[in-house]
Design a protein around this motif. Sequence first.
Motif, short mmCIF file in Angstrom:
data_model
loop_
_atom_site.label_atom_id
_atom_site.label_comp_id
_atom_site.label_asym_id
_atom_site.label_seq_id
_atom_site.Cartn_x
_atom_site.Cartn_y
_atom_site.Cartn_z
N ALA A 1 14.13 -6.92 -4.14
CA ALA A 1 13.62 -5.93 -3.20
C ALA A 1 12.12 -5.73 -3.37
N MET A 2 11.65 -5.75 -4.62
CA MET A 2 10.23 -5.57 -4.88
C MET A 2 9.41 -6.75 -4.34
N LEU A 3 10.00 -7.94 -4.38
CA LEU A 3 9.32 -9.11 -3.81
C LEU A 3 9.14 -8.96 -2.30
N VAL A 4 10.13 -8.38 -1.64
CA VAL A 4 10.02 -8.12 -0.20
C VAL A 4 8.88 -7.13 0.06
N VAL A 5 8.83 -6.05 -0.71
CA VAL A 5 7.76 -5.06 -0.57
C VAL A 5 6.40 -5.72 -0.82
N ALA A 6 6.32 -6.54 -1.86
CA ALA A 6 5.06 -7.22 -2.18
C ALA A 6 4.62 -8.13 -1.04
N GLY A 7 5.58 -8.81 -0.41
CA GLY A 7 5.24 -9.68 0.71
C GLY A 7 4.67 -8.90 1.88
N ILE A 8 5.25 -7.73 2.17
CA ILE A 8 4.76 -6.90 3.28
C ILE A 8 3.37 -6.35 2.96
N VAL A 9 3.22 -5.80 1.76
CA VAL A 9 1.91 -5.25 1.37
C VAL A 9 0.86 -6.35 1.33
N GLY A 10 1.24 -7.51 0.80
CA GLY A 10 0.29 -8.62 0.73
C GLY A 10 -0.15 -9.10 2.09
N ALA A 11 0.79 -9.18 3.04
CA ALA A 11 0.44 -9.62 4.39
C ALA A 11 -0.58 -8.69 5.04
N ILE A 12 -0.47 -7.41 4.74
CA ILE A 12 -1.43 -6.43 5.28
C ILE A 12 -2.76 -6.53 4.54
N ALA A 13 -2.68 -6.65 3.20
CA ALA A 13 -3.89 -6.61 2.38
C ALA A 13 -4.81 -7.80 2.64
N VAL A 14 -4.25 -9.00 2.83
CA VAL A 14 -5.11 -10.17 2.99
C VAL A 14 -5.93 -10.11 4.27
#
Length: 233
Positions: A51-64
């Motif tokens: 679940a944390m990997l999913v959150v990281a993917g969403i946050v990362g997509a926004i951050a980049v």
Amino acid sequence: MAAPGPPDRPRHRAFSQLTGINAIVYYAPTILDDAGFGDSVALLTGIGIGAMLVVAGIVGAIAVDKAGRRRTMLWFLPGSALAMVVLAAAFATSSGSTAQRWTVIISLFAYILFNGVGMQAVVWLIGPEILPLGVRGPATSLATLSVWGFDLLIAMTALTAINTVGRSGTFLFYALMNVACIVFVALKVPETKGRSLERIEQALHSPLPFRRALDDDGQGLSEASDSRTGAVV
């Protein structure tokens, strides 16, 4: 003669594995079970990591897109290194206390979040961006091969390392790899946010260092071109 593409590209992909992400993803339930957390806690922690990997993917997509590729790595990778240090320190004691167990679980989740955003969300994006157009296809394939090659290396050595130097020593090594990655990014990785592929290609063929040529928004490229043609600025 065209300048070659940046030689540091495979190292960037290597760091995506050497910082320890898949050692945690693959073996967290085993590590926690062997440490006395029990099958149920280990399994739930493994689900939480997913679940944390999913959150990281969403946050990362926004951050980049909002902060930029390089800045995202420099912002989040220190948290990844710190979480690994805390994890190593938590496993240095075998008290089995509730505080120790919560420290292990929270540091695991924090590591997944910070590394997932700071490294995993960026590496697959910035890689193809900084390769010369003429070799982008085969070079991306080679870089992908390097990722899974290092992934295989980590998968084959993680448990052996734990049995040899212990959990604390293994996690401390991964923490040092995160620190090395931060230094590498700070010194070698350019910012590609807002740069077109044509602009990046131009920087690749510049006589200037790649990062400088890309970061100066074309001024250095113009000056270099003028110096070769004898034009007066």
